[in-house]
Motif scaffolding. Structure first.
Motif, PDB file in Angstrom:
ATOM      1  N   GLY A 144     -53.884 -15.754   3.140  1.00  0.00           N
ATOM      2  CA  GLY A 144     -52.906 -15.599   2.601  1.00  0.00           C
ATOM      3  C   GLY A 144     -51.710 -16.101   2.768  1.00  0.00           C
ATOM      4  N   ARG A 145     -52.264 -16.226   4.561  1.00  0.00           N
ATOM      5  CA  ARG A 145     -51.325 -16.793   5.624  1.00  0.00           C
ATOM      6  C   ARG A 145     -50.920 -18.012   5.755  1.00  0.00           C
ATOM      7  N   PHE A 146     -50.644 -18.706   4.551  1.00  0.00           N
ATOM      8  CA  PHE A 146     -50.666 -19.910   5.242  1.00  0.00           C
ATOM      9  C   PHE A 146     -49.541 -20.697   5.325  1.00  0.00           C
ATOM     10  N   LEU A 147     -48.807 -21.859   6.028  1.00  0.00           N
ATOM     11  CA  LEU A 147     -48.298 -22.946   5.963  1.00  0.00           C
ATOM     12  C   LEU A 147     -47.072 -22.949   4.790  1.00  0.00           C
ATOM     13  N   LYS A 148     -46.220 -23.032   4.094  1.00  0.00           N
ATOM     14  CA  LYS A 148     -45.322 -23.131   3.704  1.00  0.00           C
ATOM     15  C   LYS A 148     -44.035 -24.402   3.932  1.00  0.00           C
ATOM     16  N   GLY A 149     -44.405 -24.855   4.483  1.00  0.00           N
ATOM     17  CA  GLY A 149     -44.371 -26.388   5.636  1.00  0.00           C
ATOM     18  C   GLY A 149     -43.897 -27.478   5.950  1.00  0.00           C
ATOM     19  N   ALA A 150     -44.539 -28.102   7.394  1.00  0.00           N
ATOM     20  CA  ALA A 150     -44.626 -29.348   7.559  1.00  0.00           C
ATOM     21  C   ALA A 150     -45.111 -28.775   9.355  1.00  0.00           C
ATOM     22  N   ILE A 151     -46.073 -29.495   9.910  1.00  0.00           N
ATOM     23  CA  ILE A 151     -46.105 -29.762  11.087  1.00  0.00           C
ATOM     24  C   ILE A 151     -46.873 -31.020  11.550  1.00  0.00           C
ATOM     25  N   ASP A 152     -46.319 -31.313  13.349  1.00  0.00           N
ATOM     26  CA  ASP A 152     -46.507 -32.799  13.228  1.00  0.00           C
ATOM     27  C   ASP A 152     -46.857 -33.280  15.163  1.00  0.00           C
ATOM     28  N   GLU A 153     -47.338 -33.978  15.499  1.00  0.00           N
ATOM     29  CA  GLU A 153     -48.130 -33.854  16.877  1.00  0.00           C
ATOM     30  C   GLU A 153     -48.433 -32.752  17.289  1.00  0.00           C
ATOM     31  N   VAL A 154     -49.428 -32.289  17.113  1.00  0.00           N
ATOM     32  CA  VAL A 154     -50.469 -31.215  17.577  1.00  0.00           C
ATOM     33  C   VAL A 154     -50.804 -31.615  18.720  1.00  0.00           C
ATOM     34  N   ARG A 155     -50.726 -31.030  20.219  1.00  0.00           N
ATOM     35  CA  ARG A 155     -51.667 -31.787  21.225  1.00  0.00           C
ATOM     36  C   ARG A 155     -51.798 -30.447  22.303  1.00  0.00           C
ATOM     37  N   ILE A 156     -53.192 -30.228  22.461  1.00  0.00           N
ATOM     38  CA  ILE A 156     -53.340 -29.160  23.440  1.00  0.00           C
ATOM     39  C   ILE A 156     -54.202 -29.487  24.682  1.00  0.00           C
ATOM     40  N   TYR A 157     -53.790 -28.723  25.752  1.00  0.00           N
ATOM     41  CA  TYR A 157     -54.083 -29.154  26.622  1.00  0.00           C
ATOM     42  C   TYR A 157     -54.974 -27.924  27.846  1.00  0.00           C
ATOM     43  N   ASP A 158     -55.791 -28.199  28.931  1.00  0.00           N
ATOM     44  CA  ASP A 158     -56.505 -27.429  29.231  1.00  0.00           C
ATOM     45  C   ASP A 158     -55.850 -27.276  30.722  1.00  0.00           C
ATOM     46  N   ARG A 159     -54.685 -27.262  30.621  1.00  0.00           N
ATOM     47  CA  ARG A 159     -54.178 -26.368  31.551  1.00  0.00           C
ATOM     48  C   ARG A 159     -52.770 -26.043  31.425  1.00  0.00           C
ATOM     49  N   ILE A 160     -51.521 -25.876  32.179  1.00  0.00           N
ATOM     50  CA  ILE A 160     -50.147 -25.342  32.087  1.00  0.00           C
ATOM     51  C   ILE A 160     -49.092 -26.101  32.045  1.00  0.00           C
ATOM     52  N   LEU A 161     -48.499 -26.361  31.673  1.00  0.00           N
ATOM     53  CA  LEU A 161     -47.455 -27.592  31.338  1.00  0.00           C
ATOM     54  C   LEU A 161     -45.905 -26.854  31.952  1.00  0.00           C
ATOM     55  N   ASP A 162     -46.039 -27.452  33.028  1.00  0.00           N
ATOM     56  CA  ASP A 162     -44.331 -26.890  33.829  1.00  0.00           C
ATOM     57  C   ASP A 162     -42.675 -27.452  33.077  1.00  0.00           C
ATOM     58  N   GLU A 163     -41.840 -26.754  33.355  1.00  0.00           N
ATOM     59  CA  GLU A 163     -41.310 -26.806  32.950  1.00  0.00           C
ATOM     60  C   GLU A 163     -40.355 -28.133  32.975  1.00  0.00           C
ATOM     61  N   LYS A 164     -40.652 -29.266  33.678  1.00  0.00           N
ATOM     62  CA  LYS A 164     -40.621 -30.774  33.567  1.00  0.00           C
ATOM     63  C   LYS A 164     -41.404 -31.430  32.121  1.00  0.00           C
ATOM     64  N   GLU A 165     -42.571 -30.856  32.565  1.00  0.00           N
ATOM     65  CA  GLU A 165     -43.974 -31.253  31.783  1.00  0.00           C
ATOM     66  C   GLU A 165     -42.984 -31.180  30.179  1.00  0.00           C
ATOM     67  N   VAL A 166     -42.676 -29.827  29.852  1.00  0.00           N
ATOM     68  CA  VAL A 166     -41.880 -28.907  27.822  1.00  0.00           C
ATOM     69  C   VAL A 166     -40.587 -30.470  28.116  1.00  0.00           C
ATOM     70  N   GLU A 167     -40.802 -30.167  28.949  1.00  0.00           N
ATOM     71  CA  GLU A 167     -39.019 -31.057  28.711  1.00  0.00           C
ATOM     72  C   GLU A 167     -39.603 -32.811  28.549  1.00  0.00           C
ATOM     73  N   GLN A 168     -39.887 -33.396  29.113  1.00  0.00           N
ATOM     74  CA  GLN A 168     -40.849 -34.455  29.036  1.00  0.00           C
ATOM     75  C   GLN A 168     -40.943 -34.644  27.763  1.00  0.00           C
ATOM     76  N   ASN A 169     -42.639 -33.676  27.023  1.00  0.00           N
ATOM     77  CA  ASN A 169     -42.411 -33.998  26.197  1.00  0.00           C
ATOM     78  C   ASN A 169     -41.713 -33.443  24.589  1.00  0.00           C
ATOM     79  N   PHE A 170     -40.438 -33.271  24.757  1.00  0.00           N
ATOM     80  CA  PHE A 170     -39.564 -32.670  24.101  1.00  0.00           C
ATOM     81  C   PHE A 170     -38.873 -34.069  23.721  1.00  0.00           C
ATOM     82  N   LYS A 171     -38.568 -34.827  25.035  1.00  0.00           N
ATOM     83  CA  LYS A 171     -37.710 -35.418  25.069  1.00  0.00           C
ATOM     84  C   LYS A 171     -37.989 -37.180  24.517  1.00  0.00           C
ATOM     85  N   ILE A 172     -39.603 -37.207  23.768  1.00  0.00           N
ATOM     86  CA  ILE A 172     -40.184 -38.628  24.567  1.00  0.00           C
ATOM     87  C   ILE A 172     -39.535 -39.102  22.875  1.00  0.00           C
TER      88      ILE A 172
END
Length: 260
Positions: A208-236
């Motif tokens: 019953g908790r199904f999305l009404k919307g959209a999803i794109d660019e799913v990425r999963i990492y086996d480590r912690i991204l730091d703040e610079k890496e988070v910003e880098q991925n947002f700015k691509i």
């Protein structure tokens, strides 16, 4: 004559390397270190019941139900996204990945209308180490079993770039973090239970908790991204896979030598 040709070819290779490194440095490619799942949802990566994992790790997603393609986030050239209309059993199932000591989960997501709870990349059963990553009410929320809930107010029909990082190896008061549109939002305790990655779904949570919307660019990492890496991925600006300029040089030099 041969030495002159060799010298000329070497100069060309060095020039090519310099240009490639410059492009590599300024290309704003997304982070690939630790990447174990990447779904772009572009049409050429989707078949009737499968989403190809572009990370190279072979973790293809299984499509349940019928999902439609739509344009991705307007911020860049991201191809297609998956549209969800709240139908039961319409989601992408990520294969079982085991228990992790660290994880970073990233996507672009949009909710068309706020109503109840709608899973983004979430879990079916509420068990130790699992995380509910969702829209609830008018918020983006990340809630880890045995940890805390962190959140941010959101608006309907708006694309958000979201990353959460979970570090149960640390388990302290700053081990669960939420980032939205490249900015740090909130942190809390992830708890000590390993992140349970044995079952995750894109666009769904409990029944019953199904999305009404959209999803794109799913990425999963086996480590912690730091703040610079988070910003880098947002700015691509696109979802093109990064290319190592040294690999380019090796290929090009091999070609040049073949022409001697």
């Amino acid at each position: 004559m041969f030495k002159k040709h060799l010298f000329f070819m070497a100069i060309l290779a060095i020039t090519f390397l310099a240009v490639s490194i410059s492009q590599f440095a300024n290309g704003q490619e997304f982070v690939t270190d630790g990447l174990v799942v990447y779904y772009s949802f572009d049409k050429d990566t989707v078949t009737k019941n499968k989403v190809t994992d572009l990370s190279g790790e072979g973790n293809d997603g299984k499509i349940e139900g019928k999902l439609k393609s739509m344009d991705g986030p307007p911020k860049g050239d991201f191809g297609q996204a998956f549209e969800y209309v709240g139908d039961a059993d319409c989601y992408v199932e990520i294969p079982a990945l085991g228990d992790w000591e660290q994880v970073s989960i990233e996507c672009w997501a949009m909710e068309n209308e706020f109503a109840g709870i709608q899973g983004i990349i979430s879990t079916w059963m509420w068990e130790a180490g699992k995380v509910h990553f969702k829209f609830e009410g008018n918020q983006i929320q990340v809630h880890k079993n045995d940890g805390v809930k962190i959140r941010m107010a959101a608006e309907a029909e708006t694309w958000y770039h979201i990353i959460y990082t979970s570090d149960p190896k640390d388990g302290g008061p700053k081990s669960l973090k939420l980032y939205v549109d490249g900015e740090f939002i909130q942190e809390g305790a992830a708890g000590k239970a390993p992140e349970n990655m044995k079952e995750r779904r894109v666009g769904s949570e409990h029944n019953g908790r199904f999305l009404k919307g959209a999803i794109d660019e799913v990425r999963i990492y086996d480590r912690i991204l730091d703040e610079k890496e988070v910003e880098q991925n947002f700015k691509i600006k696109s979802n093109n896979m990064p290319v190592d300029p040294l690999d380019k040089l090796t290929t090009s030099w091999g070609y040049l030598k073949s022409r001697l």
